[in-house]
Design an enzyme around this catalytic site. Structure first.
Site, PDB file in Angstrom:
ATOM      1  N   GLU A 226       0.824  -1.281  -0.111  1.00 22.95           N
ATOM      2  CA  GLU A 226      -0.023   0.031  -0.003  1.00 22.95           C
ATOM      3  C   GLU A 226       0.694   1.264   0.064  1.00 22.95           C
ATOM      4  OE1 GLU A 226      -3.111  -0.087   2.926  1.00 22.95           O
ATOM      5  OE2 GLU A 226      -3.513   2.013   2.766  1.00 22.95           O
ATOM      6  N   ARG A 304      -7.210   3.247  13.295  1.00 21.59           N
ATOM      7  CA  ARG A 304      -8.210   2.016  13.031  1.00 21.59           C
ATOM      8  C   ARG A 304      -8.189   1.254  14.309  1.00 21.59           C
ATOM      9  NH1 ARG A 304     -11.473  -0.398   8.979  1.00 21.59           N
ATOM     10  NH2 ARG A 304     -11.040   1.031   7.547  1.00 21.59           N
ATOM     11  N   GLU A 704     -10.606  -7.657   4.228  1.00 27.13           N
ATOM     12  CA  GLU A 704      -9.802  -8.067   5.494  1.00 27.13           C
ATOM     13  C   GLU A 704     -10.604  -8.622   6.621  1.00 27.13           C
ATOM     14  OE1 GLU A 704      -9.221  -3.613   5.097  1.00 27.13           O
ATOM     15  OE2 GLU A 704      -7.503  -3.920   6.026  1.00 27.13           O
TER      16      GLU A 704
HETATM   17  N1  MTE Z   1      -6.247 -11.399  -1.333  1.00 23.62           N
HETATM   18  C1  MTE Z   1      -5.161 -11.967  -1.784  1.00 23.62           C
HETATM   19  N2  MTE Z   1      -5.085 -13.165  -2.505  1.00 23.62           N
HETATM   20  N3  MTE Z   1      -4.072 -11.142  -1.853  1.00 23.62           N
HETATM   21  C2  MTE Z   1      -4.033  -9.967  -1.312  1.00 23.62           C
HETATM   22  O1  MTE Z   1      -2.732  -9.290  -1.407  1.00 23.62           O
HETATM   23  N4  MTE Z   1      -5.133  -8.255   0.293  1.00 23.62           N
HETATM   24  C3  MTE Z   1      -5.983  -8.286   1.187  1.00 23.62           C
HETATM   25  C4  MTE Z   1      -7.425  -8.660   0.821  1.00 23.62           C
HETATM   26  N5  MTE Z   1      -7.381 -10.080   0.141  1.00 23.62           N
HETATM   27  C5  MTE Z   1      -5.181  -9.335  -0.269  1.00 23.62           C
HETATM   28  C6  MTE Z   1      -6.171 -10.297  -0.542  1.00 23.62           C
HETATM   29  C7  MTE Z   1      -6.123  -6.825   1.785  1.00 23.62           C
HETATM   30  S1  MTE Z   1      -4.993  -6.266   3.126  1.00 23.62           S
HETATM   31  C8  MTE Z   1      -7.064  -5.980   1.137  1.00 23.62           C
HETATM   32  S2  MTE Z   1      -7.287  -4.377   2.038  1.00 23.62           S
HETATM   33  C9  MTE Z   1      -8.031  -6.494   0.149  1.00 23.62           C
HETATM   34  O2  MTE Z   1      -7.851  -7.681  -0.352  1.00 23.62           O
HETATM   35  C10 MTE Z   1      -8.013  -5.325  -0.792  1.00 23.62           C
HETATM   36  O3  MTE Z   1      -8.828  -5.762  -1.927  1.00 23.62           O
HETATM   37  P1  MTE Z   1     -10.417  -5.271  -2.116  1.00 23.62           P
HETATM   38  O4  MTE Z   1     -10.528  -3.730  -1.653  1.00 23.62           O
HETATM   39  O5  MTE Z   1     -10.581  -5.448  -3.534  1.00 23.62           O
HETATM   40  O6  MTE Z   1     -10.953  -6.266  -1.268  1.00 23.62           O
HETATM   41  N1  LUZ Z   2      -5.641   2.242   4.579  1.00 20.93           N
HETATM   42  C1  LUZ Z   2      -5.723   3.495   4.929  1.00 20.93           C
HETATM   43  C2  LUZ Z   2      -6.413   1.385   5.069  1.00 20.93           C
HETATM   44  O1  LUZ Z   2      -5.106   4.549   4.437  1.00 20.93           O
HETATM   45  N2  LUZ Z   2      -6.863   3.673   5.641  1.00 20.93           N
HETATM   46  C3  LUZ Z   2      -7.599   2.920   6.172  1.00 20.93           C
HETATM   47  O2  LUZ Z   2      -8.476   3.178   6.764  1.00 20.93           O
HETATM   48  C4  LUZ Z   2      -7.434   1.391   5.813  1.00 20.93           C
HETATM   49  N3  LUZ Z   2      -7.968   0.465   6.379  1.00 20.93           N
HETATM   50  C5  LUZ Z   2      -7.584  -0.719   6.099  1.00 20.93           C
HETATM   51  C6  LUZ Z   2      -6.564  -0.969   5.382  1.00 20.93           C
HETATM   52  N4  LUZ Z   2      -5.855   0.125   4.802  1.00 20.93           N
HETATM   53 MO1  MOS Z   3      -5.215  -3.841   3.148  1.00 17.48          MO
HETATM   54  S1  MOS Z   3      -4.306  -3.656   4.692  1.00 17.48           S
HETATM   55  O1  MOS Z   3      -6.226  -2.407   3.448  1.00 17.48           O
HETATM   56  O2  MOS Z   3      -3.904  -3.077   1.825  1.00 17.48           O
END
Ligand code: MTE
Ligand code: LUZ
Ligand code: MOS
Length: 765
Positions: A226, A304, A704
């Site tokens: 991120e 968070r 998540e």
């Molecule tokens: N699933 C896979 N296979 N790989 C990933 O890197 N990241 C997770 C989740 N599931 C991830 C995953 C995280 S930290 C987040 S925030 C969400 O996917 C992001 O994708 P979304 O917003 O489309 O759910």
């Molecule tokens: N990133 C962010 C995040 O910038 N703000 C959020 O609230 C958050 N929450 C979950 C995962 N990434």
């Molecule tokens: Mo997920 S920790 O919001 O990339």
């Protein structure tokens, strides 16, 4: 619809960063870094490395044309160290050469002179010394201080929870090449293409429109990309810009583990007060977050944690304070759950503590205090919709929690060496970036005149299946088949000003924008069809135009061609911003989340009390997906998140020594769950609900939240240990590695049970 990437993934045909066809003349880059956790940097001698055959350049902070700064929230992180070194693995410079191998040899020839300084690795020590990243924050509701005296039970304690390595399969990397007129193209393995674009621009001292960032897909991010994909992209961009040549970097696993930040470890003090009938009346908590040496995303993670400090429970009097503590470790960063899991863990420890002392099982307290309709969270949002309670009841109905508890009890009564433990884990997770400003997204849709469609959004595919969901949105909105639609890479020229794909909000935000763009084009197409067919109630199903309920002879292709010939626009760009949400930081109150996701899991483990090893028998859960738009994709997220959470709570152990050196720096010493550690019996049931208007097609965010079911793994093991060794005082210190389990099993154990255990073992062999 099956995941659209599945076919190419299993055949090795999907293109990840390191699979991009190399342009002739591509150079390779390798950063070199601080070997110590804290020092004054006196001299960097790169001459021997720079003179090597095949080494093209060595860059230091002085070679940066723009700003030497990559901090996203707080400007406290240089790209290359200048005068001080703040953590082991902090980049000092970049070697660029004809091959990766050459760069590695050159790295050994870099000579550094430094004066070591005292090191802090512990967040409480940092707090004592006033080393904070940002000022502390407090969320408060009611007034705990006024009600302690009314409580029948009050308990105080401390709980610690360690960090976690992301272990995305694709390590960090980037590839950049120069374009004409000082422009630069960057292929990056990032969750945040705009963060990369913005930072490349400011480090190079050029405007953002000269930087194009493209992301095809990630081999996993989990939050680790991120913010922390940015540095490497900026480094290759810098080298490509200065040398006017393509430059590539793909990180070795051990460098990745050493140099990058992880989930934040927390150390917290709690105080919990309960009434005689086990209602939680008050909760006070102080979280010490180990932020590492720079801010990175720590202030947002901290926030968070505060939002999730009471998990799925209603507590009328809460005071939650969080300190972001600066230590000499790599800056810790986003990781699935983003501080939420740590906040919840401490709450569950407080409940387990209370249960121990009162002499009941924790689920009695958990169940009594689940949120109900209209309850007010400490941050001022009124709870509504599904809530955790119904998922708990559904769990009881489907799996029989009470019956399972009795089975565990009778097993434990008739077994000496093996003990079972059961824990129930309810969850409640807020969906939206907690920073309201970040909750918007864009989509660009082109319908070509052959009827094929291309979609661009700000969402990054990292294995979570967002592209599959976006494809479904486009197909469903238009009424056409999947073969007609292609989801394009995430590119900053096509979609600007993106928020990172994070906070589980990728599908919601980008999907809603996509829906809007598709609907605009569809409205124009419908008008064309109306004029041509004379009907009124026009829609499209399976590539065919339907008018007044009757299938017409007009196909999607016919309609698109007709619209084109009538000079109707076949492209649209749309912007979506989540309505309703707001938050006032000066009061720490508002309505920060679009909605919440709920669920309940029951986790059962068997501990071998002679060896300290354990095996999870089953995880049975009820999860609230709303109306899932893709059950296999959502179930994949639930299973993956669950196992990742269980790994964090059980076997994954980050160990830094006193000098700030990561001891568990490879997969031989850092254990992650494999197929054998996955419970044999995982039952997933979707809670039947209405979904939520703000969720894409009422299909709630799932990325998540399921990770937090993994918390139950810790408490299941703890309960098994208590069954074996009821008198021991068990500290709260996650993860529960087999070593720690063994120590707790042996703690002040009465000798008879050891004898009993040994004779049983003899019998077994
Ligand atoms: N699933 C896979 N296979 N790989 C990933 O890197 N990241 C997770 C989740 N599931 C991830 C995953 C995280 S930290 C987040 S925030 C969400 O996917 C992001 O994708 P979304 O917003 O489309 O759910
Ligand atoms: N990133 C962010 C995040 O910038 N703000 C959020 O609230 C958050 N929450 C979950 C995962 N990434
Ligand atoms: Mo997920 S920790 O919001 O990339």
């Amino acid at each position: 619809m099956i995941n659209i990437d599945a076919h190419n993934h299993v055949r090795g045909k999907s293109v990840y960063l390191d699979d991009i066809q190399e342009i002739q003349g591509t150079l390779f880059a390798l950063p070199f870094y601080s070997p110590v956790a804290h020092a004054v940097l006196e001299c960097v001698d790169t001459s021997k490395a720079a003179q090597m055959e095949g080494i093209e350049a060595v860059f230091l902070h002085g070679d940066i044309p723009g700003e030497n700064q990559i901090g996203g929230i707080v400007p406290d992180e240089p790209l290359f160290a200048e005068k001080e070194l703040h953590f082991r693995g902090q980049p000092i410079g970049l070697i660029v050469g004809k091959s990766e191998f050459l760069c590695r040899s050159a790295r050994e020839k870099i000579a550094l002179k430094f004066e070591e300084l005292p090191i802090i690795t512990d967040p409480r020590e940092a707090a004592q010394k006033g080393q904070f990243i940002v000022p502390p924050r407090t969320f408060e509701i009611g007034s705990p201080d006024k009600v302690w005296s009314e409580c029948a039970h009050v308990f105080k304690g401390r709980a610690d929870v360690n960090g976690q390595e992301h272990l995305y399969i694709e390590s960090q990397g980037a590839y950049a090449w120069p374009r004409e007129d000082g422009c630069i193209y960057v292929a990056s393995s990032t969750q945040g293409p705009t963060a990369v674009q913005r930072t490349v621009a400011s480090v190079l001292g050029i405007p953002m429109h000269k930087v194009e960032v493209n992301v095809q897909r990630l081999g996993g991010g989990f939050g680790g990309k991120e913010d922390q994909a940015t540095a490497w992209a900026v480094m290759v961009a810098l080298a490509a810009f200065k040398l006017n040549k393509p430059v590539k970097f793909s990180m070795h696993r051990m460098d990745d583990m050493l140099m990058t930040g992880k989930r934040h470890p927390y150390s917290s003090d709690y105080k919990i007060g309960l009434s005689k009938d086990l209602k939680i009346l008050a909760y006070e908590v102080a979280h010490y977050q180990n932020a590492g040496a720079a801010a990175d995303l720590s202030p947002a993670v901290l926030e968070r944690t505060l939002f999730h400090s009471t998990n799925a429970y209603f507590v009328p009097n809460v005071k939650a304070t969080a300190f972001s503590c600066r230590t000499n470790l790599p800056p810790n960063t986003a990781f699935r759950g983003f501080g939420g899991p740590q906040g919840k863990f401490i709450m569950e420890c407080a409940i387990a503590h209370a249960a121990d002392k009162i002499g009941i099982s924790a689920d009695v307290i958990q169940r009594k205090n689940l949120l109900s309709e209209g309850d007010l969270m400490p941050y001022g949002q009124k709870m509504e919709g599904v809530l955790a309670g119904p998922t708990w009841e559904e769990c009881e109905k489907l799996y029989g929690i009470q019956r399972m508890k009795e089975e565990v009890k009778s097993f434990n009564e008739s077994n000496g060496r093996f003990k079972k433990g059961l824990a129930v884990q309810p969850i409640c997770f807020g969906i939206s970036f907690t920073n309201t400003m970040m909750n918007h997204a864009r989509a660009l849709v082109h319908v070509y005149h052959d009827g094929s469609v291309v979609v661009s959004t700000g969402a990054v595919e990292m294995g979570q299946g967002v592209n599959t969901k976006l494809l479904q949105v486009a197909c469903d909105t238009f009424g056409i088949r999947a073969q007609r639609v292609k989801i394009e890479s995430t590119n900053t020229l096509r979609i600007a000003n993106t928020s990172p794909t994070a906070a589980s909000a990728g599908a919601d935000l980008n999907g809603k924008a996509l829906q809007m763009a598709c609907n605009c084009i569809l409205d124009r197409l419908k008008k064309v069809a109306e004029e041509s067919l004379g009907g009124t109630n026009i829609y499209i199903r399976n590539d065919r135009v339907i008018s007044d309920g009757e299938e017409t002879s007009m196909s999607w292709n016919d309609l698109v061609q007709m619209a084109f010939s009538k000079r109707v626009g076949l492209s649209e760009h749309a912007h979506y911003a989540t309505p309703v949400i707001h938050f006032d930081k000066s009061k720490e109150k508002g309505h920060p989340f679009a909605y919440h996701v709920y669920g309940t899991a029951v986790i059962c483990v068997t501990v071998d009390c002679l060896k300290g090893i354990y095996k999870f028998d089953s995880v049975k859960l009820v999860h609230d997906c709303g109306i899932s738009m893709n059950i296999p994709v959502d179930n994949g997220q639930i299973e993956g998140g669950l196992v990742q959470g269980m790994g964090w709570m059980t076997m994954e152990e980050l160990l830094y020594d006193k000098k700030g050196r990561l001891m568990s720096n490879a997969l031989s010493t850092y254990k992650v769950p494999d197929i054998y550690s996955v419970p044999e019996d995982i039952a997933i049931s979707h809670f039947k609900s209405e979904g939520h208007e703000l969720a894409i097609k009422k299909s709630k965010a799932v990325g998540e939240p399921p990770l937090m079911y993994g918390l139950g793994a810790y408490f299941a093991i703890r309960n098994a240990i208590k069954a074996f060794n009821p008198r021991a005082h068990l500290a709260f210190d996650a993860p529960y590695t087999p070593e720690k389990v063994l120590m707790d099993l042996c703690k002040k154990t009465v000798s008879t049970s050891v004898h009993q255990m040994q004779s049983e073992d003899a019998g077994l062999s």
